[in-house]
Design a protein around this motif. Sequence first.
Motif, PDB file in Angstrom:
ATOM      1  N   GLY A   1       0.786  -1.226   0.000  1.00 53.28           N
ATOM      2  CA  GLY A   1       0.000   0.000   0.000  1.00 53.28           C
ATOM      3  C   GLY A   1       0.812   1.268   0.000  1.00 53.28           C
ATOM      4  O   GLY A   1       0.243   2.365  -0.143  1.00 53.28           O
ATOM      5  N   ALA A   2       2.142   1.152   0.144  1.00 51.58           N
ATOM      6  CA  ALA A   2       2.985   2.347   0.153  1.00 51.58           C
ATOM      7  C   ALA A   2       3.179   2.873  -1.259  1.00 51.58           C
ATOM      8  O   ALA A   2       3.239   2.105  -2.226  1.00 51.58           O
ATOM      9  CB  ALA A   2       4.340   2.028   0.779  1.00 51.58           C
ATOM     10  N   LEU A   3       3.270   4.195  -1.389  1.00 53.29           N
ATOM     11  CA  LEU A   3       3.533   4.818  -2.675  1.00 53.29           C
ATOM     12  C   LEU A   3       5.034   4.994  -2.840  1.00 53.29           C
ATOM     13  O   LEU A   3       5.707   5.568  -1.986  1.00 53.29           O
ATOM     14  CB  LEU A   3       2.835   6.177  -2.760  1.00 53.29           C
ATOM     15  CG  LEU A   3       3.152   7.015  -4.017  1.00 53.29           C
ATOM     16  CD1 LEU A   3       2.654   6.303  -5.269  1.00 53.29           C
ATOM     17  CD2 LEU A   3       2.538   8.407  -3.903  1.00 53.29           C
ATOM     18  N   VAL A   4       5.556   4.506  -3.946  1.00 53.68           N
ATOM     19  CA  VAL A   4       6.986   4.625  -4.223  1.00 53.68           C
ATOM     20  C   VAL A   4       7.158   5.399  -5.529  1.00 53.68           C
ATOM     21  O   VAL A   4       6.269   5.403  -6.393  1.00 53.68           O
ATOM     22  CB  VAL A   4       7.664   3.242  -4.313  1.00 53.68           C
ATOM     23  CG1 VAL A   4       7.630   2.533  -2.972  1.00 53.68           C
ATOM     24  CG2 VAL A   4       7.002   2.377  -5.377  1.00 53.68           C
ATOM     25  N   THR A   5       8.325   6.024  -5.656  1.00 54.25           N
ATOM     26  CA  THR A   5       8.649   6.780  -6.871  1.00 54.25           C
ATOM     27  C   THR A   5      10.030   6.385  -7.345  1.00 54.25           C
ATOM     28  O   THR A   5      10.849   5.836  -6.590  1.00 54.25           O
ATOM     29  CB  THR A   5       8.603   8.294  -6.607  1.00 54.25           C
ATOM     30  OG1 THR A   5       9.589   8.626  -5.627  1.00 54.25           O
ATOM     31  CG2 THR A   5       7.235   8.714  -6.093  1.00 54.25           C
ATOM     32  N   ASN A   6      10.300   6.693  -8.593  1.00 56.73           N
ATOM     33  CA  ASN A   6      11.581   6.301  -9.170  1.00 56.73           C
ATOM     34  C   ASN A   6      12.727   7.221  -8.761  1.00 56.73           C
ATOM     35  O   ASN A   6      13.868   6.984  -9.129  1.00 56.73           O
ATOM     36  CB  ASN A   6      11.488   6.258 -10.693  1.00 56.73           C
ATOM     37  CG  ASN A   6      11.092   7.598 -11.289  1.00 56.73           C
ATOM     38  OD1 ASN A   6      10.672   8.510 -10.559  1.00 56.73           O
ATOM     39  ND2 ASN A   6      11.211   7.724 -12.601  1.00 56.73           N
ATOM     40  N   ALA A   7      12.470   8.263  -7.998  1.00 56.27           N
ATOM     41  CA  ALA A   7      13.526   9.184  -7.577  1.00 56.27           C
ATOM     42  C   ALA A   7      13.661   9.238  -6.063  1.00 56.27           C
ATOM     43  O   ALA A   7      14.321  10.136  -5.545  1.00 56.27           O
ATOM     44  CB  ALA A   7      13.258  10.580  -8.122  1.00 56.27           C
ATOM     45  N   GLN A   8      13.083   8.292  -5.345  1.00 52.36           N
ATOM     46  CA  GLN A   8      13.118   8.363  -3.890  1.00 52.36           C
ATOM     47  C   GLN A   8      14.492   7.994  -3.363  1.00 52.36           C
ATOM     48  O   GLN A   8      15.213   7.175  -3.954  1.00 52.36           O
ATOM     49  CB  GLN A   8      12.060   7.445  -3.281  1.00 52.36           C
ATOM     50  CG  GLN A   8      12.295   5.967  -3.479  1.00 52.36           C
ATOM     51  CD  GLN A   8      11.189   5.142  -2.845  1.00 52.36           C
ATOM     52  OE1 GLN A   8      10.013   5.497  -2.888  1.00 52.36           O
ATOM     53  NE2 GLN A   8      11.566   4.021  -2.251  1.00 52.36           N
ATOM     54  N   ALA A   9      14.867   8.609  -2.228  1.00 52.61           N
ATOM     55  CA  ALA A   9      16.186   8.375  -1.639  1.00 52.61           C
ATOM     56  C   ALA A   9      16.218   7.124  -0.769  1.00 52.61           C
ATOM     57  O   ALA A   9      17.269   6.492  -0.629  1.00 52.61           O
ATOM     58  CB  ALA A   9      16.607   9.585  -0.813  1.00 52.61           C
ATOM     59  N   THR A  10      15.091   6.743  -0.198  1.00 50.08           N
ATOM     60  CA  THR A  10      15.054   5.594   0.707  1.00 50.08           C
ATOM     61  C   THR A  10      14.894   4.308  -0.090  1.00 50.08           C
ATOM     62  O   THR A  10      13.961   4.192  -0.902  1.00 50.08           O
ATOM     63  CB  THR A  10      13.891   5.734   1.704  1.00 50.08           C
ATOM     64  OG1 THR A  10      14.025   6.962   2.398  1.00 50.08           O
ATOM     65  CG2 THR A  10      13.895   4.582   2.692  1.00 50.08           C
ATOM     66  N   PRO A  11      15.781   3.333   0.105  1.00 52.21           N
ATOM     67  CA  PRO A  11      15.615   2.062  -0.620  1.00 52.21           C
ATOM     68  C   PRO A  11      14.452   1.265  -0.067  1.00 52.21           C
ATOM     69  O   PRO A  11      14.009   1.458   1.069  1.00 52.21           O
ATOM     70  CB  PRO A  11      16.948   1.355  -0.375  1.00 52.21           C
ATOM     71  CG  PRO A  11      17.437   1.903   0.914  1.00 52.21           C
ATOM     72  CD  PRO A  11      16.977   3.332   0.964  1.00 52.21           C
ATOM     73  N   MET A  12      13.954   0.361  -0.881  1.00 52.76           N
ATOM     74  CA  MET A  12      12.885  -0.528  -0.437  1.00 52.76           C
ATOM     75  C   MET A  12      13.441  -1.647   0.440  1.00 52.76           C
ATOM     76  O   MET A  12      12.802  -2.084   1.400  1.00 52.76           O
ATOM     77  CB  MET A  12      12.154  -1.113  -1.642  1.00 52.76           C
ATOM     78  CG  MET A  12      11.587  -0.062  -2.582  1.00 52.76           C
ATOM     79  SD  MET A  12      10.872  -0.754  -4.084  1.00 52.76           S
ATOM     80  CE  MET A  12       9.380  -1.488  -3.445  1.00 52.76           C
ATOM     81  N   ALA A  13      14.641  -2.118   0.137  1.00 53.03           N
ATOM     82  CA  ALA A  13      15.325  -3.164   0.903  1.00 53.03           C
ATOM     83  C   ALA A  13      16.779  -3.172   0.462  1.00 53.03           C
ATOM     84  O   ALA A  13      17.164  -2.473  -0.495  1.00 53.03           O
ATOM     85  CB  ALA A  13      14.674  -4.533   0.691  1.00 53.03           C
ATOM     86  N   LYS A  14      17.604  -3.953   1.170  1.00 49.27           N
ATOM     87  CA  LYS A  14      19.029  -4.043   0.834  1.00 49.27           C
ATOM     88  C   LYS A  14      19.434  -5.513   0.776  1.00 49.27           C
ATOM     89  O   LYS A  14      19.144  -6.293   1.683  1.00 49.27           O
ATOM     90  CB  LYS A  14      19.887  -3.301   1.863  1.00 49.27           C
ATOM     91  CG  LYS A  14      21.367  -3.294   1.502  1.00 49.27           C
ATOM     92  CD  LYS A  14      22.140  -2.278   2.325  1.00 49.27           C
ATOM     93  CE  LYS A  14      22.155  -2.608   3.789  1.00 49.27           C
ATOM     94  NZ  LYS A  14      23.041  -1.692   4.547  1.00 49.27           N
TER      95      LYS A  14
END
Length: 407
Positions: free
Chosen positions: A207-220
Motif C-alpha cells: 500500500g505504500a507509494l513509491v517513486t523512481n527518484a526516492q532516496a530511501t531504498p525498499m530493501a538491501k
Amino acid sequence: MRFSLPFTIPSTGPDLRIALLAKAGAAILLPAVLALSLGGCGSGKAEKSKPVPVVGVMVARAEPVPLTTELAGRTEASEIAEVRPQVAGIVMARLFEEGSFVRAGQPLYQIDSRLLAATRDQAAAALESARATVEANRLRAERFAALAEQGGVSRQEAADAMATYHQSRAQVGQARAALASASVNLGFTRVTSPISGRIGISLVTKGALVTNAQATPMAKVQRLDPMYVNIRQSGAEFIALRRAIEKGELMAGAAPVTVILPDGSEYPLKGRLNPADIDVNPETGTITMRAVVPNPRGDLLPGLFVRARVGQGVVPDGILVPQVAVTRDPRGRASVLVATAKDELEKRQITADTPVGQNWLVTDGLKPGDRVVVEGLINAREGIKAKVVPAGTKPSGKKPEAGAAGA
C-alpha cells in the motif's frame, strides 16, 4: 662517653690509680675485639661456601622468522545492492521473506501495473498505425514516380510523395521505440533482486507509494560470501615495510590473514590480502587494505569490528630470544646475559624491537651459537662463573654435601 666501673678506686696514689684504670679498660675492650674477630671469620666462611649458581641457556640460532601484525578492521559485504523502484506506483505485494537468501532476478515487490500496461498498449497501437501509414505512403510515392515520368504530375509532387513515405518509415521506428520503453517500464513494476545474497528487512509495506527518484531504498541485499575485511595501516609503517622488502631485510610472503573476533577467538577460515589502496587518508594518515575471507555459513556479519593478524613478510636470518631473558635499562636499551666458553656470564647489548609471540626478534648483538641465559636469572649476574645447563633441564635433587653445608 663516661664508663662506670664495678669497683671503687682507692685513693692510694697516682701510680696505683693509673694501673687500675688500665686493667678496667682492657676488661671492657676485650669482649668487643673478640666479637669483631669472630664475626669476620664467619663472614669469610659464608662467602667461601656460597654455591655456584645454576643457569639454563638456549643456543641462539638463525632461522626464517615470519612477522605478523594485528590491525583493526571492519567487515563489509563483498556486494551490496540497495533495491529502489524505477517506476512510480503503489506497492501491491511483498514477495520475499525478510532475512532470507534471494537469488539474482528473484521478484521482491509487485507495484501496481495497470497504468503502465495501458501505456504499453497505447504504444503498441501507435506502432500498428505507423506501419499502416507507411504502406499507404509507399504506394502513393510509387504511383507519383510513374506519373512524373509520363508528365501526369510534376517532378516536385513526386519528390514530396517520396519524402512523405520516408517520414512515415521514421515514425514507425519512433513508435517501436516507444513500445519498447513502455514494455520496460511495465516490467519495472515487478521489482527483482539485482544480485544473489541475504536480504534485510523491508523498508516499505503493501500500500505504500513509491517513486523512481526516492532516496530511501525498499530493501538491501548483501552478498556475504566471501566477506571483505577493510584494514587500516599507518602510511609510515606501510612505506617502511616496502623499503625493508626492497633492501632484502624482509621477504615478501603471501601469508594468510587471520580474523580475530570481538570475543578474542580466531575465525577458523583464513583470508587472503588484496593489494592496498593507493591513497593515504589525509585525516588519519592511514592506508586501507582489504582482506577477502570465506564466509560460507554467514558467521561474519557486515559492519563487525574485528582485528586482523596480517603477515608482514619473513626475516631470512632472524634470532628469537624469550622475552623473560631480555632486560631493559631506564633508556629502554635491551640486553641479555650470555655464557662464555669458560662458563662466565657477560652482559650483551642487543637490538630487540619486534615482539614475535612470547619472544623478541633480535636483529643485532647476537650471533648463531651464543648461549643465552633464559633460566636462573635471579641468581645470575654479570662477571660471575656459573654452572651452565641446557634450558629445561630438571634439577638432580641431590642434597649438598655435609662439608659444604657446615662451612
